[in-house]
Design an enzyme around this catalytic site. Structure first.
Site, PDB file in Angstrom:
ATOM      1  N   ASN A 157      36.115  46.586  39.877  1.00  0.00           N
ATOM      2  CA  ASN A 157      34.969  46.451  40.762  1.00  0.00           C
ATOM      3  C   ASN A 157      34.161  45.178  40.472  1.00  0.00           C
ATOM      4  O   ASN A 157      33.301  44.779  41.261  1.00  0.00           O
ATOM      5  CB  ASN A 157      34.045  47.664  40.652  1.00  0.00           C
ATOM      6  N   GLY A 204      38.793  41.686  36.733  1.00  0.00           N
ATOM      7  CA  GLY A 204      39.531  42.712  37.457  1.00  0.00           C
ATOM      8  C   GLY A 204      39.375  42.582  38.957  1.00  0.00           C
ATOM      9  O   GLY A 204      40.343  42.745  39.718  1.00  0.00           O
ATOM     10  N   SER A 222      42.008  39.544  23.947  1.00  0.00           N
ATOM     11  CA  SER A 222      41.027  38.502  23.668  1.00  0.00           C
ATOM     12  C   SER A 222      41.449  37.736  22.415  1.00  0.00           C
ATOM     13  O   SER A 222      42.154  38.270  21.555  1.00  0.00           O
ATOM     14  CB  SER A 222      39.649  39.126  23.439  1.00  0.00           C
ATOM     15  N   TYR A 263      35.692  46.074  18.142  1.00  0.00           N
ATOM     16  CA  TYR A 263      36.172  45.311  19.297  1.00  0.00           C
ATOM     17  C   TYR A 263      37.385  44.463  18.910  1.00  0.00           C
ATOM     18  O   TYR A 263      38.393  44.424  19.620  1.00  0.00           O
ATOM     19  CB  TYR A 263      35.048  44.423  19.826  1.00  0.00           C
TER      20      TYR A 263
END
Length: 327
Positions: free
Chosen positions: A61, A65, A182, A212
């Protein structure tokens, strides 16, 4: 008294002028950087037509992406936006339809922090779709203080989702799985399986960053193990570093970092390597590699991310953690 007031006014004027100059310099630098990036960053130049193909993009959204889904729609694919927020997802669908003229674009509920939601989504896809040609595991989060959710969204949720859709991907072969990771994975020295979410650390921000980094390392290891397990099946996998991109993942980090974000790539620019790995004819038959700037970049992935024993162990731990082993 008058002298003091006069000096205060002078200092206010000096500060105002210096502030204006600083803002002007930053705006000029931002403009010059944007022009530089515009002329030098890699763009996917593949003309692949996706008519008759089906693609799923998580977290579609917004950000990377969204522009990935937009590109697939332009290539005439049936595109399924897998989103946690259906309202925002529908708004994205409407924009994509309006921009591309492709009405075969839909949104479906997927909350990667909930394994039940992942299972519900996979059940619907397997029931409703006859094929699945491209799965883009794009959604990500950097959430301070919610480490379990962060690990699920960035790694475990996508691990479960991919495995639940493997049957359909194999049926549709040649098909592709693209895992957005990443460069942060290079900061992980390895995964402590007794401390998967870095919950034993006591410094909130450092804990979140470590979790992360571990999750992003997990994405690369997962990609490599997928390639090993799926060899000969026609399903190929790729891990992608999109670069430094200004997306909503940085929402909780402000202050001076907000200025740094001015010099990041736009989400459309950041989506190019994801799109490249999803559609480029150059990658037919290639699997398990790490990509950056629309090129293979194995030299930019860490040595730890190439440890296949670690990749296999992480897979086995992930099967148990997600409940996949009980299937």
């Amino acid at each position: 008294m008058l002298l003091n007031k006069g000096m205060d006014l002078v200092w206010q004027i000096i500060i105002s002028v210096l502030t204006a100059l600083l803002v002007s310099v930053l705006i000029i630098l931002k403009y010059l950087h944007a022009r530089y990036v515009e002329t030098t960053y890699a763009r996917c130049t593949s003309s692949t037509d996706l008519s008759g193909k089906v693609a799923v993009v998580s977290g579609a959204n917004t950000g990377i992406g969204y522009f990935t889904a937009l590109d697939f729609a332009r290539r005439k694919a049936r595109v399924i936006l897998a989103c946690r927020d259906l309202k925002k997802g529908q708004e994205a669908v409407d924009k994509i339809k309006s921009s591309t003229g492709n009405n075969d674009v839909v949104v479906m509920k997927l909350d990667l922090s909930s394994f039940q939601s992942v299972r519900n989504f996979a059940t619907m896809i397997n029931k409703q779709e006859n094929r699945l040609d491209i799965l883009v595991n794009n959604a990500g989060a950097l959430i301070l203080g919610q480490l379990d959710m962060m690990m699920r969204v960035n790694y475990f949720g996508h691990f479960l989702l991919t495995n639940l859709l493997l049957g359909l991907l194999k049926k549709s072969a040649p098909s592709r799985i693209v895992n957005v990771t990443s460069a942060a994975h290079r900061e992980s020295r390895g995964i402590d399986f007794e401390n998967l979410k870095a919950e034993k650390s006591f410094i909130k921000t450092l804990t979140a960053l470590k979790a992360y980094q571990n999750a992003k390392l997990g994405n690369v290891l997962f990609t490599r193990e997928l390639a090993r397990r799926l060899e000969g099946s026609g399903v190929t996998s790729y891990s992608v570093h999109p670069g430094a991109v200004d997306t909503k993942i940085w929402g909780e980090i402000s202050g001076l970092f907000s200025i740094v974000r001015w010099f990041f790539q736009t989400p459309e620019e950041g989506a190019q390597t994801t799109i490249y790995c999803s559609v480029s004819e150059d990658l037919e038959g290639v699997s398990g590699k790490f990509y950056y700037d629309c090129n293979e970049a194995e030299d930019k992935s860490s040595s730890v991310s190439k440890d296949m024993d670690l990749a296999q162990k992480l897979w086995e731990i992930s099967e148990t953690y997600t409940g996949l082993k009980e299937q």
